[in-house]
Design a protein around this motif. Structure first.
Motif, mmCIF file in Angstrom:
data_model
loop_
_atom_site.group_PDB
_atom_site.id
_atom_site.type_symbol
_atom_site.label_atom_id
_atom_site.label_comp_id
_atom_site.label_asym_id
_atom_site.label_seq_id
_atom_site.Cartn_x
_atom_site.Cartn_y
_atom_site.Cartn_z
ATOM 1 N N SER A 1 -26.363 0.140 7.979
ATOM 2 C CA SER A 1 -26.494 1.023 8.210
ATOM 3 C C SER A 1 -26.113 2.601 7.414
ATOM 4 N N ALA A 2 -25.069 2.593 7.178
ATOM 5 C CA ALA A 2 -24.130 3.336 6.875
ATOM 6 C C ALA A 2 -24.422 3.802 4.665
ATOM 7 N N ILE A 3 -24.270 2.242 4.401
ATOM 8 C CA ILE A 3 -24.419 2.061 2.877
ATOM 9 C C ILE A 3 -26.193 2.770 2.903
ATOM 10 N N LEU A 4 -27.072 2.318 3.909
ATOM 11 C CA LEU A 4 -28.433 1.677 3.678
ATOM 12 C C LEU A 4 -28.899 3.634 3.512
ATOM 13 N N ASN A 5 -28.616 4.350 4.932
ATOM 14 C CA ASN A 5 -29.328 5.623 4.891
ATOM 15 C C ASN A 5 -28.612 6.629 3.361
ATOM 16 N N THR A 6 -27.436 5.997 3.112
ATOM 17 C CA THR A 6 -27.046 7.221 1.740
ATOM 18 C C THR A 6 -28.092 6.813 0.657
ATOM 19 N N TRP B 1 -38.540 0.225 -1.304
ATOM 20 C CA TRP B 1 -37.683 -0.805 -0.546
ATOM 21 C C TRP B 1 -36.657 -0.774 0.476
ATOM 22 N N VAL B 2 -35.568 0.273 0.354
ATOM 23 C CA VAL B 2 -34.831 0.617 0.638
ATOM 24 C C VAL B 2 -34.997 1.015 2.679
ATOM 25 N N ALA B 3 -36.243 2.461 2.464
ATOM 26 C CA ALA B 3 -36.634 2.488 3.633
ATOM 27 C C ALA B 3 -37.407 1.428 4.360
ATOM 28 N N SER B 4 -37.874 0.442 3.721
ATOM 29 C CA SER B 4 -38.593 -0.868 4.970
ATOM 30 C C SER B 4 -37.307 -1.285 5.458
ATOM 31 N N ILE B 5 -36.092 -1.073 4.833
ATOM 32 C CA ILE B 5 -34.863 -2.152 4.864
ATOM 33 C C ILE B 5 -34.159 -1.112 5.703
ATOM 34 N N ILE B 6 -34.174 -0.100 6.490
ATOM 35 C CA ILE B 6 -34.039 0.781 6.934
ATOM 36 C C ILE B 6 -34.215 0.421 8.710
ATOM 37 N N GLU B 7 -35.819 0.268 8.547
ATOM 38 C CA GLU B 7 -36.928 0.418 9.493
ATOM 39 C C GLU B 7 -36.598 -1.024 10.132
#
Length: 353
Positions: free
Chosen positions: A173-178, A151-157
């Motif tokens: 973006s910083a929070i999600l990538n970490t 789910w996190v990967a799809s939100i990043i996209e």
């Protein structure tokens, strides 16, 4: 979505208040902000179970002065029985950085039936095997994964595709990538600086320490909660062996024999540590130089003064005169409010003398 701003309570300043509100007792380890996340999730799960429901976290993060969790809620009386498998008590050593988890429940499978039973314990002896000090007990906390990595990967996209729609894109973006780099099945984390502080030695760089853990056959990652925090599935015996080998290569001054660091260093390492730089010591985000920990947008970032609160010299010291003057000018421009509600400045004789 659930947001909590009472971080002081969740981080252990008032343990009895945290227990009365959330049903869990916090400890004061370096991982306390992630523990606060897991306390809130355990509290939500406890309330859901009363209605034969359970939760599945999809995203949980702590930032600045608050935390926020996103969970899905399902209804199932049979699946609800697995809740004890997702909760654990925590044992934190009072002398070193060692901590251990004890699950509340366990299961036994026989043919097609599954029995849910209490967990085994105690998980630790009366004294820490590393430094000989006592343990304090905290919890129960949520020890299952706190993110859904797919789910996190799809939100990043989605966020990257609609970058122009988010004014705070860099922070999001910083929070999600970490978060996408975190080990999903490892509760809590270690502080490399705290390990070095216990031994009174110079701290190894994060890359060297991560390489040593990877070369020993274990996994390690960073955490979004703390820029110097490290999550790993390596046991504490391996962590201290790595630090013992590091101290042998970087000698330190003598310490009193009764100190936790001296007791740890008095034991010979069992593991032969390899500090050669590992390829996986840098994550994909680090290799691409993606920003993950951005500075605060302004000085003294955090909650502002409550409306009508009396301003003292302490606030002037913390916030600065410019910030207070701006607040006063805003209050003067708003003449609709009665004068009695305007903030008053009190001179702190003790601070100025």
């Amino acid at each position: 979505m659930c947001t909590a701003t009472d971080m002081a309570v969740l981080c252990g300043s008032n343990g009895e208040v945290c227990y009365s509100k959330y049903g869990s007792y916090p400890t004061r380890g370096k991982y306390i902000h992630e523990m606060a996340l897991r306390i809130v999730l355990a509290s939500i799960e406890s309330h859901a179970n009363r209605y034969k429901r359970y939760i599945v976290p999809v995203l949980s993060f702590q930032k600045d002065f608050y935390l926020r969790v996103f969970v899905r809620i399902y209804t199932s009386a049979s699946a609800m029985k697995e809740t004890p498998l997702k909760l654990s008590y925590l044992y934190q050593c009072t002398g070193c950085d060692s901590f251990h988890l004890q699950p509340l429940g366990r299961t036994i499978s026989k043919n097609t039936s599954v029995r849910h039973l209490p967990g085994y314990g105690p998980a630790v002896p009366q004294e820490c095997t590393d430094c000989g000090r006592k343990f304090i007990m905290g919890g129960p906390i949520w020890s299952a994964p706190i993110h859904d990595q797919e789910w996190v990967a799809s939100i990043i996209e989605d966020v990257n595709r609609m970058k122009s729609s988010y004014p705070a894109y860099e922070h999001i973006s910083a929070i999600l990538n970490t978060i996408s780099e975190e080990l999903p099945d490892v509760p809590l984390f270690l502080s490399l600086h705290n390990l070095s502080s216990t031994l009174k030695c110079t701290s190894p760089s994060a890359v060297i320490f991560r390489s040593a853990v990877i070369n020993a056959g274990y996994r390690i990652s960073r955490t979004h909660v703390c820029a110097i925090g490290l999550k790993t599935d390596a046991p504490m015996s391996v962590i201290w062996d790595i630090m013992r080998c590091w101290v042998k290569n970087h000698p330190i001054k003598g310490q009193p024999a009764d100190q936790p660091g001296s007791i740890i260093l008095s034991k010979e390492p069992v593991l032969q540590v390899n500090f050669a730089r590992a390829v996986a010591s840098l994550s994909k985000a680090q290799a691409k130089k993606v920003a993950r920990f951005l500075p605060n947008p302004e000085r003294n970032w955090g909650p502002k003064l409550r409306a009508g609160r009396t301003v003292t010299s302490k606030h002037i010291f913390l916030l600065g005169e410019a910030a207070l003057n701006e607040a006063f000018n805003h209050e003067q421009d708003n003449e609709e409010e009665p004068k009695s509600k305007k903030p008053k400045i009190e001179e702190d004789n003790n601070a100025t003398s």
